[in-house]
Design a protein around this motif. Sequence first.
Motif, PDB file in Angstrom:
ATOM      1  N   UNK A 176     -16.565  28.950 -29.175  1.00  0.00           N
ATOM      2  CA  UNK A 176     -16.637  29.702 -28.492  1.00  0.00           C
ATOM      3  C   UNK A 176     -17.869  31.632 -28.114  1.00  0.00           C
ATOM      4  N   UNK A 177     -17.646  31.635 -29.376  1.00  0.00           N
ATOM      5  CA  UNK A 177     -18.957  32.343 -30.601  1.00  0.00           C
ATOM      6  C   UNK A 177     -19.949  32.109 -30.337  1.00  0.00           C
ATOM      7  N   UNK A 178     -20.103  31.207 -29.854  1.00  0.00           N
ATOM      8  CA  UNK A 178     -21.401  30.055 -30.614  1.00  0.00           C
ATOM      9  C   UNK A 178     -21.922  29.721 -29.027  1.00  0.00           C
ATOM     10  N   UNK A 179     -23.556  30.010 -29.292  1.00  0.00           N
ATOM     11  CA  UNK A 179     -24.289  29.385 -27.918  1.00  0.00           C
ATOM     12  C   UNK A 179     -24.191  28.822 -26.701  1.00  0.00           C
ATOM     13  N   UNK A 180     -23.982  28.954 -25.186  1.00  0.00           N
ATOM     14  CA  UNK A 180     -23.845  27.991 -24.169  1.00  0.00           C
ATOM     15  C   UNK A 180     -24.505  26.847 -24.964  1.00  0.00           C
ATOM     16  N   UNK A 181     -25.605  26.128 -25.542  1.00  0.00           N
ATOM     17  CA  UNK A 181     -26.024  25.631 -25.272  1.00  0.00           C
ATOM     18  C   UNK A 181     -25.733  24.998 -26.912  1.00  0.00           C
ATOM     19  N   UNK A 208     -15.680  23.431 -19.821  1.00  0.00           N
ATOM     20  CA  UNK A 208     -16.230  24.165 -18.130  1.00  0.00           C
ATOM     21  C   UNK A 208     -17.682  24.366 -18.714  1.00  0.00           C
ATOM     22  N   UNK A 209     -18.153  25.659 -19.651  1.00  0.00           N
ATOM     23  CA  UNK A 209     -19.452  25.813 -19.860  1.00  0.00           C
ATOM     24  C   UNK A 209     -19.976  24.792 -20.916  1.00  0.00           C
ATOM     25  N   UNK A 210     -19.846  23.735 -21.642  1.00  0.00           N
ATOM     26  CA  UNK A 210     -20.533  22.720 -21.966  1.00  0.00           C
ATOM     27  C   UNK A 210     -21.271  21.686 -21.364  1.00  0.00           C
ATOM     28  N   UNK A 211     -20.478  21.636 -19.501  1.00  0.00           N
ATOM     29  CA  UNK A 211     -20.862  21.087 -18.863  1.00  0.00           C
ATOM     30  C   UNK A 211     -21.862  21.560 -18.121  1.00  0.00           C
ATOM     31  N   UNK A 212     -21.626  23.036 -17.856  1.00  0.00           N
ATOM     32  CA  UNK A 212     -22.350  23.251 -17.029  1.00  0.00           C
ATOM     33  C   UNK A 212     -24.159  24.048 -17.474  1.00  0.00           C
ATOM     34  N   UNK A 213     -23.721  23.980 -18.915  1.00  0.00           N
ATOM     35  CA  UNK A 213     -24.796  24.431 -20.007  1.00  0.00           C
ATOM     36  C   UNK A 213     -25.905  22.902 -19.933  1.00  0.00           C
ATOM     37  N   UNK A 327     -31.914  25.660 -14.060  1.00  0.00           N
ATOM     38  CA  UNK A 327     -31.422  25.721 -15.256  1.00  0.00           C
ATOM     39  C   UNK A 327     -31.821  27.209 -15.768  1.00  0.00           C
ATOM     40  N   UNK A 328     -30.975  27.514 -15.215  1.00  0.00           N
ATOM     41  CA  UNK A 328     -31.650  28.902 -15.629  1.00  0.00           C
ATOM     42  C   UNK A 328     -30.237  29.699 -16.463  1.00  0.00           C
ATOM     43  N   UNK A 329     -29.939  29.699 -17.403  1.00  0.00           N
ATOM     44  CA  UNK A 329     -28.638  30.341 -18.419  1.00  0.00           C
ATOM     45  C   UNK A 329     -28.764  31.963 -18.399  1.00  0.00           C
TER      46      UNK A 329
END
Length: 374
Positions: A176-181, A208-213, A327-329
């Motif tokens: 969770x403390x790592x990047x979205x990528x 959720x963030x993994x799928x979004x990324x 794909x703007x993150x």
Amino acid sequence: MRHNPLLSFLSASLALTALSGVTEAAVLKVIFKQNPPEKIIIERRCRDKENPTAELIFRDTVVVKDSSATVRYNISRPYSFSISNPENFEPGSLIRPIDINDEITVTVDGRLRNATFSGSPLIDSISSLSIQGMKFMSANGDSTMSFTEKMALTSQFYSAYAMAHKDEPIGVYALAWASNEAMAIYFDELDPALENSVAGDEYIYIRHMAHKSRAALNAQTTMQEGTVMPNFCLPDSTGRKISLSSFQGNWVLLDFWASWCSHCIRGFGALREFSEEYADRCSVITIDIDDQAPIWRPLLDKFDMPWINLLNDPTDHSNANPVRALGITSIPVTVLIDPEGKIAAIQRGTNPEFFDRVKAIIEGRKQPLTGHSN
């Protein structure tokens, strides 16, 4: 970049009476070493599994007596909690987990933000992880490194730690403390059983963030220089809808920003110079990706933004949303669209030489390069 969650505020009394079959109890004790306030606010939160960006928040106002406050919670699931002082505007404590039968002690010796936590294996592991992360950066970081490089190095540490503890709750917190990528790359390595652990809320959020990324990375791969930019239609400051297709046959420079992005705002100076110099050859459009209209409109005058300004709807998850299409993150992102509607140049981040390249492309002094300019 990260979006504001949907918050639902409920009273603690209603929350507790709604629970049934509860046999365990969690105890939270807050000790003040100096200057104890009269009262504190304890905020507990949990995520909605069906909508991981939404949270239920329960707030308790607790009296501090003899420099401490103790609360017993009859809860049926883990929560995350934080503590704030209603008497001042200082940031509250860090957010930490509490399980159904934990006995957590929070020791405050000065600012709440610097409070220490103890009392459960996961709490202790999180404290240890934080210290190890700081030591890693101190040993491997460099004062000459850019912010992006430091973030990448930090993500590298937490990703490696997560993979070394992928069957434990602390592995979830590390990722969770790592990047979205990094979440997109490593999430599937986590033990699925962790969804039902004390780290369950973090697990479903990371999923959720993994799928979004992953979707964003796929979009970034697709939306390269030379591809056609999908059409979009967004409102300007008067509410009038402006479509990208209405600029067909002209050069267009899109700049994506938000009020919380200091790098974006600092870049308005160079954008203003470009707009003035190329006003007759290229239309400049800035798109705020993450603010509400009442916040956004006053900023247009404050930051002196004389070009076309549009407001994106972050709740639009269709490909008609240019943020999703590209794909703007993270921002800033700047995109040059040629008269045929194709992406001629794209920059994710900042680069002082980017506008020189844009000018050269518009003037026909060189062909667009392949790939991104960073």
